[in-house]
Design an enzyme around this catalytic site. Structure first.
Site, mmCIF file in Angstrom:
data_model
loop_
_atom_site.group_PDB
_atom_site.id
_atom_site.type_symbol
_atom_site.label_atom_id
_atom_site.label_comp_id
_atom_site.label_asym_id
_atom_site.label_seq_id
_atom_site.Cartn_x
_atom_site.Cartn_y
_atom_site.Cartn_z
ATOM 1 N N SER A 80 37.864 40.574 44.233
ATOM 2 C CA SER A 80 39.062 41.308 44.570
ATOM 3 C C SER A 80 39.432 42.409 43.582
ATOM 4 C CB SER A 80 40.227 40.336 44.685
ATOM 5 O OG SER A 80 40.498 39.725 43.435
ATOM 6 N N LYS A 136 45.016 45.734 36.942
ATOM 7 C CA LYS A 136 44.980 45.251 38.325
ATOM 8 C C LYS A 136 46.423 45.024 38.754
ATOM 9 C CE LYS A 136 42.761 41.602 41.098
ATOM 10 N NZ LYS A 136 41.830 40.466 41.079
ATOM 11 N N SER A 139 36.079 37.399 41.096
ATOM 12 C CA SER A 139 36.710 38.710 41.270
ATOM 13 C C SER A 139 36.632 39.679 40.100
ATOM 14 C CB SER A 139 38.167 38.535 41.652
ATOM 15 O OG SER A 139 38.239 38.234 43.014
HETATM 16 N N1 GLN Z 1 35.909 36.269 46.840
HETATM 17 C C1 GLN Z 1 36.620 35.124 46.395
HETATM 18 C C2 GLN Z 1 37.798 34.866 47.328
HETATM 19 O O1 GLN Z 1 37.940 35.588 48.234
HETATM 20 C C3 GLN Z 1 37.066 35.284 44.978
HETATM 21 C C4 GLN Z 1 38.318 36.040 44.799
HETATM 22 C C5 GLN Z 1 38.838 36.030 43.402
HETATM 23 O O2 GLN Z 1 38.119 35.689 42.445
HETATM 24 N N2 GLN Z 1 40.115 36.370 43.264
HETATM 25 O O3 GLN Z 1 38.555 33.967 47.155
#
Ligand code: GLN
Length: 487
Positions: free
Chosen positions: A154, A79, A178
């Site tokens: 994400s 990532k 995410s």
């Molecule tokens: N969807 C969640 C957010 O927007 C989780 C994102 C994540 O785990 N980085 O914060």
């Protein structure tokens, strides 16, 4: 056994018995990346030269009998949130478009030490804020099962790449879901370890009390082998845990007799009936393997989203204050004065969602509002942890859906941030409590994959991987490859 259908262990065996060299395996995947990435848009940067050099180094070690781990010589991708020395690391933001870190994240270093072959850096929602990968400054990533659907976020690039088998595994990060949510949307397996298991050093910060790195791969067995290499106690990360497991694959084949799986009634209230059927079918598989299913209460599930978005935004507002156009990151042209430099560099560098979170977080932390918002959210967080602790007196692990529905259509929620927040119902509480959780494939609704989530007490990763592995010996959802990528 074809390369695409091989697990990490099987690939390691093919490398060990000289059926394949790491360089051959790497060329195979580089060709797949070249052929398929244009449709997926999962890579922000492909590092073919680095991959070939890593592969040659692995082959040279093998010739001398100095193999370091089952991952040695096997391609992967990170990532683009993990710093990689000398290789651009953007967090999918214009802010860091040209940022070349001088150091590598500890987890990247650990995987390199284990012999990983790095093929590149994967797209994500900007600064890991989002649930759909539509917030990447480098364009949307497509779901390999349906190019009109989001891959989740994400870590959308990480899940899509693995689902399309452009690499055998990838790294992701999970602040509020995410790793697990994109794994669920793309039909692959992902585990978020206990907070403090994988070092946060060199991982671009979103919300430091929630951020945790972990692997995404087709199977739980693969994830266990990757975590063996990723996890470490790291003095450079003050929240790194000394108590963390060092070995994650030692329980994989344990029988499930005597394991009690709690199923929170509240998880199924208002849940789409097809989702519920898939998840209950998965629970039945666990029962047939010897586990006992039991209905449980899980208090405070309803306050998790509000608490999470407040705390995560508050921490983001302070973490992202460092991008001021002075030391690194985007700097505006011809600033009039220092204020103008800050204002324009940040306005130009950050995307809309990141700005929204910074504004929410700054507001919540401001004098006069701190007690009403941040302090309340912190109390809610404590209550959520207590609810899990209470639930674990009745069961060993908790089972439920990873998401309320399968992947949604690209563009369908971009104008409604709250709708997107609500999709995080099943994942965010786990981060607030610092617990480990795994998402594994549990069937399809029409052509889109569904994920089943197992949650355990702190440091129960080996147990979670054990359950998912036993499930995967009884099912083949995790072996399915989307038709467009199957050849
Ligand atoms: N969807 C969640 C957010 O927007 C989780 C994102 C994540 O785990 N980085 O914060």
């Amino acid at each position: 056994m074809s390369i695409l259908h091989s697990s990490i262990r099987e690939l390691a065996a093919q490398l060990a018995n000289k059926q394949l060299s790491s360089l051959e395996l790497t060329e195979h995947y580089l060709q797949r990346i070249e052929a398929h990435n244009p449709q997926l848009n999962a890579y922000i940067r492909i590092t073919a030269e680095q991959a070939r050099a890593d592969a040659q180094a692995s082959d040279a070690r093998r010739a001398k009998g100095e193999i370091r781990s089952p991952l040695d010589g096997i391609p992967m991708a990170h990532k683009d949130l993990f710093c990689t020395a000398g290789i651009t690391t953007t967090a999918a933001s214009k802010m860091l478009e040209n940022f070349v870190p001088p150091h590598s994240a500890t987890i990247a270093e650990n995987l390199a030490q284990a012999g990983a072959v790095m093929t590149g850096k994967l797209s994500m929602d900007e600064f890991a804020m989002g649930s759909s990968n539509e917030r990447s400054a480098f364009g949307v990533v497509h779901n390999p099962w349906d190019s009109k659907a989001v891959p989740g976020g994400s870590s959308g690039g990480s899940a899509a790449t693995v689902a399309a088998r452009l690499v055998p595994y990838s790294t992701g990060s999970d602040t509020g879901g995410s790793i697990r949510q994109p794994a669920a949307y793309c039909g692959v397996t992902g585990i978020k370890p206990t907070y403090g298991t994988c070092s946060r050093w060199g991982m671009i910060a979103y919300a430091s009390s929630l951020d945790q790195a972990g692997p995404i791969a087709p199977s739980a067995e693969d994830c266990a082998l990757i975590l063996n290499a990723m996890a470490s106690f790291d003095p450079k990360d003050s929240t790194s845990s000394q108590d963390t497991l060092r070995v994650f694959d030692n329980l994989l084949n344990q029988p499930l007799n005597g394991v009690t799986i709690g199923i929170p009634r509240i998880y199924f209230q208002g849940l789409d009936s097809q989702m519920a059927d898939n998840i209950m079918a998965a629970a039945k598989v666990y029962e047939s393997l010897g586990a006992t299913l039991t209905d449980i209460e899980l208090q405070n599930t309803d306050i998790a989203i509000a608490s999470y978005y407040l705390i995560a935004s508050a921490e983001a507002s302070s973490n992202l204050a460092r991008y001021d156009g002075v030391r690194y990151g985007h700097r505006c042209e011809n600033p009039d004065n220092l204020q103008d430099l800050y204002r324009r560099s940040r306005s130009e560098g950050f995307g809309e969602e990141v700005k929204r979170r910074i504004l929410i977080g700054t507001y919540a932390l401001s004098a006069g509002y701190y007690d009403a918002y941040y302090e309340q959210a912190r109390r809610a967080r404590r209550a959520i942890l207590n609810s899990f602790t209470a639930a674990f007196t009745e069961c060993d692990l908790i089972l439920g859906p990873t998401t309320p529905s399968p992947a949604f259509a690209i563009g369908s929620q971009t104008d409604d941030p709250v709708a997107m927040f609500l999709g995080d119902l099943y994942t965010v509480a786990i981060n607030l409590a610092g617990l480990p959780a795994i998402s594994h494939p549990a069937g399809f609704i029409q052509h889109l994959p569904v994920g089943c989530q197992l949650i355990g007490p702190h440091f129960s990763e080996a147990r979670l991987l054990n359950l998912a592995h036993r499930f995967q010996q009884e099912s083949d959802y995790h072996r399915q490859i989307p038709a467009a990528y199957a050849a």
